[in-house]
Structure formats: structure tokens, C-alpha cells
Motif scaffolding. Structure first.
Motif, mmCIF file in Angstrom:
data_model
loop_
_atom_site.group_PDB
_atom_site.id
_atom_site.type_symbol
_atom_site.label_atom_id
_atom_site.label_comp_id
_atom_site.label_asym_id
_atom_site.label_seq_id
_atom_site.Cartn_x
_atom_site.Cartn_y
_atom_site.Cartn_z
ATOM 1 N N ASP A 181 9.666 2.225 4.984
ATOM 2 C CA ASP A 181 9.966 2.958 3.668
ATOM 3 C C ASP A 181 8.845 2.647 2.852
ATOM 4 O O ASP A 181 9.245 2.702 1.454
ATOM 5 C CB ASP A 181 11.365 2.098 3.053
ATOM 6 N N GLY A 182 7.572 2.468 3.072
ATOM 7 C CA GLY A 182 6.749 2.299 1.954
ATOM 8 C C GLY A 182 6.350 0.810 1.711
ATOM 9 O O GLY A 182 5.396 0.635 0.950
ATOM 10 N N THR A 183 7.201 -0.002 1.940
ATOM 11 C CA THR A 183 7.194 -1.466 1.391
ATOM 12 C C THR A 183 6.294 -2.442 2.250
ATOM 13 O O THR A 183 5.951 -3.616 1.636
ATOM 14 C CB THR A 183 8.697 -2.091 1.101
ATOM 15 N N GLY A 184 5.848 -1.885 3.357
ATOM 16 C CA GLY A 184 5.230 -2.771 4.188
ATOM 17 C C GLY A 184 3.912 -3.327 3.576
ATOM 18 O O GLY A 184 3.492 -4.470 3.795
ATOM 19 N N VAL A 185 3.223 -2.205 3.010
ATOM 20 C CA VAL A 185 1.913 -2.571 2.168
ATOM 21 C C VAL A 185 2.139 -3.626 1.017
ATOM 22 O O VAL A 185 1.175 -4.509 0.707
ATOM 23 C CB VAL A 185 1.314 -1.578 1.735
ATOM 24 N N GLU A 186 3.244 -3.804 0.663
ATOM 25 C CA GLU A 186 3.437 -4.673 -0.542
ATOM 26 C C GLU A 186 3.534 -6.074 0.279
ATOM 27 O O GLU A 186 2.949 -7.219 -0.371
ATOM 28 C CB GLU A 186 4.923 -4.493 -1.368
ATOM 29 N N HIS A 187 4.038 -6.079 1.271
ATOM 30 C CA HIS A 187 3.967 -7.572 2.223
ATOM 31 C C HIS A 187 2.711 -7.855 2.469
ATOM 32 O O HIS A 187 2.257 -9.247 2.305
ATOM 33 C CB HIS A 187 4.920 -7.459 3.222
ATOM 34 N N ILE A 188 1.854 -6.955 2.833
ATOM 35 C CA ILE A 188 0.499 -7.174 3.176
ATOM 36 C C ILE A 188 -0.602 -7.864 2.006
ATOM 37 O O ILE A 188 -1.245 -8.652 2.008
ATOM 38 C CB ILE A 188 -0.272 -5.874 3.762
ATOM 39 N N GLU A 189 -0.409 -6.861 1.012
ATOM 40 C CA GLU A 189 -1.115 -7.147 -0.269
ATOM 41 C C GLU A 189 -0.583 -8.727 -0.785
ATOM 42 O O GLU A 189 -1.412 -9.351 -1.291
ATOM 43 C CB GLU A 189 -0.839 -5.886 -1.469
ATOM 44 N N ALA A 190 0.648 -8.910 -0.946
ATOM 45 C CA ALA A 190 1.150 -10.216 -1.151
ATOM 46 C C ALA A 190 0.592 -11.352 -0.569
ATOM 47 O O ALA A 190 0.370 -12.379 -0.960
ATOM 48 C CB ALA A 190 2.498 -10.280 -1.316
ATOM 49 N N ALA A 191 0.426 -11.360 0.898
ATOM 50 C CA ALA A 191 -0.002 -12.242 1.723
ATOM 51 C C ALA A 191 -1.386 -12.494 1.310
ATOM 52 O O ALA A 191 -1.812 -13.830 1.469
ATOM 53 C CB ALA A 191 0.293 -11.735 3.109
ATOM 54 N N GLY A 192 -2.196 -11.538 1.203
ATOM 55 C CA GLY A 192 -3.619 -11.737 0.811
ATOM 56 C C GLY A 192 -4.567 -12.095 2.034
ATOM 57 O O GLY A 192 -3.880 -12.476 3.083
ATOM 58 N N GLY A 193 -5.681 -11.849 1.972
ATOM 59 C CA GLY A 193 -6.642 -12.228 3.009
ATOM 60 C C GLY A 193 -6.539 -11.094 4.379
ATOM 61 O O GLY A 193 -7.512 -11.288 5.129
ATOM 62 N N VAL A 194 -5.593 -9.869 4.215
ATOM 63 C CA VAL A 194 -6.030 -9.105 5.280
ATOM 64 C C VAL A 194 -6.906 -8.169 5.239
ATOM 65 O O VAL A 194 -6.903 -7.309 4.183
ATOM 66 C CB VAL A 194 -4.352 -8.661 5.546
ATOM 67 N N LYS A 195 -7.804 -8.130 5.991
ATOM 68 C CA LYS A 195 -9.160 -7.498 5.956
ATOM 69 C C LYS A 195 -8.764 -6.012 6.528
ATOM 70 O O LYS A 195 -9.473 -5.098 6.013
ATOM 71 C CB LYS A 195 -10.088 -8.080 6.620
#
Length: 302
Positions: free
Chosen positions: A215-229
Motif C-alpha cells: 500500500d506504499g507504506t513500506g518505505v515509511e518503515h524503511i525511512e523511519a528505521a534509518g541506516g538502510v543503504k
């Protein structure tokens, strides 16, 4: 399917980088080894050849490998056959669940994967998510995390991102910092299709992105976690492109298996990723490689 509540059953696997810090990962995707015995042999021959040529330290199998969902009676045989191939190779590896890799016995499959030779999946939770830790050459200090996320037969965002969100928060609290990380899943996210439609990508896109359930929210979790290169997905056999968002690379692996569709449009190969574990400020490199010894960068396509 079991839920993902609760912590992993055991501690995650640990790898150590070589003395120079340069750590190579060979990403293999979409074998579809149930389709044809000859195609499966050709795929594994290619894998052996590319390993000899590229000398990776770690293998990531990016889903749809044995593909037992259509023939549950053959599923365990197919899985054990491919695990035997990995045992012969003798390199550490991890498996990312694809939408075709299910056979209705998840608990038994996880137990088999955990115990298989050279498996780095000891930290599996009930849904098949896990973290692998990359340490310095002495094995003393964690340098990178590799997160393996099960997108199942289709994304269920509220459930599927819970483990990643909790695990990244847990590791930040335990270490007092966020390490650089890579994230692997099989089914691409909605933003891959948005990038394709807008033409905001680098590489080759020969088919629509099937981001089932996202639903498009996966990137929000990735950005919130931080550090994902960087994030890597499979699923679309004739796409090999990447785009960047919020400091994270979102990339495809290259479809490897001759049992899967698309070989007449995009040559089968693998994605070679190199990072520097001793200096995470250095950019990682991505290269599509082929069993004939050639390679491809996004400036052109093959």
C-alpha cells in the motif's frame, strides 16, 4: 500461516568481513527450479561459474527458488535438492521467501533451513524474517546488518513490517547507534512501479512492477528505521533497475533461473554487490554479472 509475534527463537547469524573490509554479496533470484530438470541444472551450472569468477563471500537467494506451491508433494524434494547444491558450494547463504516457495509446512521448512549446511538463518522468526550481522575481521564489532523480510505470496503491510520495525529499534537501543544495513525481500514495493511509470529510474524495465498487496507504506518503515543503504527485490524477471529515495537505493536483483520466464528479453544472471565494512561512508557498488564472464552496468542493457 503462523503469525510473527514474539522475538526470534535464537540469536542471529554472524559473518566476519575480510581483512581489507571489502565484502561481496552475490544475489541470485527467481530460479523456478520446479519447471524443468535441465533448466535447473543449467541454472546451478551458471551459479557455480559466477561464484568461481566473482569470489563472493555471501550468497542471497532472493526467492522463487524451488517453487513448490503448485506441487506440494514435490516441494520437499525440490527444496532438499537445492539445499544440497548450496552445501556443495560451501559459502554462507541466506534464503528470502518468494511467493512460490510455500508448501504448507512452514514450521518444518524453517527448521530445515536453519539446520542446513552453511545456512545463516538461525535467527528466523515464525514468518521467516531474520537478521544477519556482519562484523569486523576479528569478529568483535558489528559493522552492518542484513535484514531478510518475508513478503509472502502478497504483502500484508501491517503485519509484514512489524518485525523489521521492532528489530531495528531493538538493535538501536542495544548498540546506542544505527548501523548501515541492507534489506532483502522478494515482492517489490509500490514505489518501484511509480519510478518506472515516471521514468525516474536507472537500468532496464521491460514489464510492469507487480507490487502485490503493498500500500506504499513500506518505505515509511524503511525511512523511519534509518541506516538502510539499499533494498533488493526480485519477482519481475525482465526488470533490472534502481532508483533512489531518501538516501536509500531501491534495486532489483537480476533473474538467474532458466526455469523462469523472460530469458529471451533479458539475459539470466546475478547481481554482485560490494560494500566496505570498515568504512561505511564508501558507497556500495552494484553490478549485474553473467556466467559467460561479462558484466552490465545501468548505462546500457543486455
Amino acid at each position: 500461516m503462523p503469525n510473527s509475534e514474539g522475538p526470534p527463537d535464537v540469536s542471529p547469524s554472524v559473518l566476519c568481513c575480510p581483512a581489507d573490509g571489502r565484502f561481496r554479496i552475490l544475489i541470485l533470484a527467481d530460479f523456478h527450479n520446479d519447471a524443468d530438470e535441465d533448466a535447473a541444472r543449467r541454472t546451478w551450472d551458471d551459479v557455480h561459474t559466477m561464484i568461481t569468477q566473482r569470489q563472493p563471500h555471501f550468497l542471497v537467494l532472493l526467492g522463487d527458488i524451488w517453487c513448490g506451491d503448485d506441487e506440494p508433494a514435490r516441494a520437499r524434494h525440490l527444496m532438499e535438492r537445492d539445499l544440497a547444491q548450496l552445501a556443495d558450494i560451501g559459502l554462507p547463504w541466506v534464503f528470502v521467501w518468494g511467493n512460490h516457495d510455500y508448501a504448507g509446512a512452514m514450521e518444518e521448512d524453517i527448521a530445515l533451513l536453519r539446520s542446513a549446511p552453511f545456512s545463516q538463518m538461525q535467527g528466523f522468526d515464525a514468518l521467516g524474517n531474520c537478521r544477519v550481522e556482519l562484523r569486523d575481521p576479528a569478529g568483535e564489532q558489528a559493522r552492518w546488518d542484513f535484514y531478510i523480510l518475508n513478503s509472502r505470496e502478497l504483502w500484508r503491510p501491517e503485519e509484514d513490517w512489524r518485525w523489521f520495525t521492532e528489530e531495528t529499534a531493538r538493535m538501536k537501543a542495544a548498540r546506542g547507534e544505527t548501523l548501515p544495513s541492507l534489506l532483502f525481500f522478494h515482492i517489490p514495493l509500490m514505489q518501484y512501479e511509480e519510478a518506472r511509470l515516471a521514468g525516474h529510474y536507472t537500468g532496464v524495465a521491460k514489464e510492469p512492477v507487480l507490487c502485490w498487496g503493498d500500500d506504499g507504506t513500506g518505505v515509511e518503515h524503511i525511512e523511519a528505521a534509518g541506516g538502510v543503504k539499499a533494498c533488493f527485490c526480485g519477482h519481475s524477471h525482465t526488470n533490472d533497475f534502481y532508483f533512489e529515495r531518501g538516501g536509500t537505493i531501491y534495486a532489483y536483483g537480476r533473474a538467474t533461473g532458466h526455469g523462469g520466464y523472460g530469458g529471451e528479453k533479458l539475459a539470466k544472471g546475478a547481481k554482485l554487490v560490494e560494500l566496505n565494512a570498515l568504512d561505511p561512508s564508501l558507497p556500495l557498488t552494484m553490478l549485474t554479472v553473467f556466467a559467460d564472464g561479462t558484466e552490465w552496468r545501468p548505462e546500457g542493457h543486455r
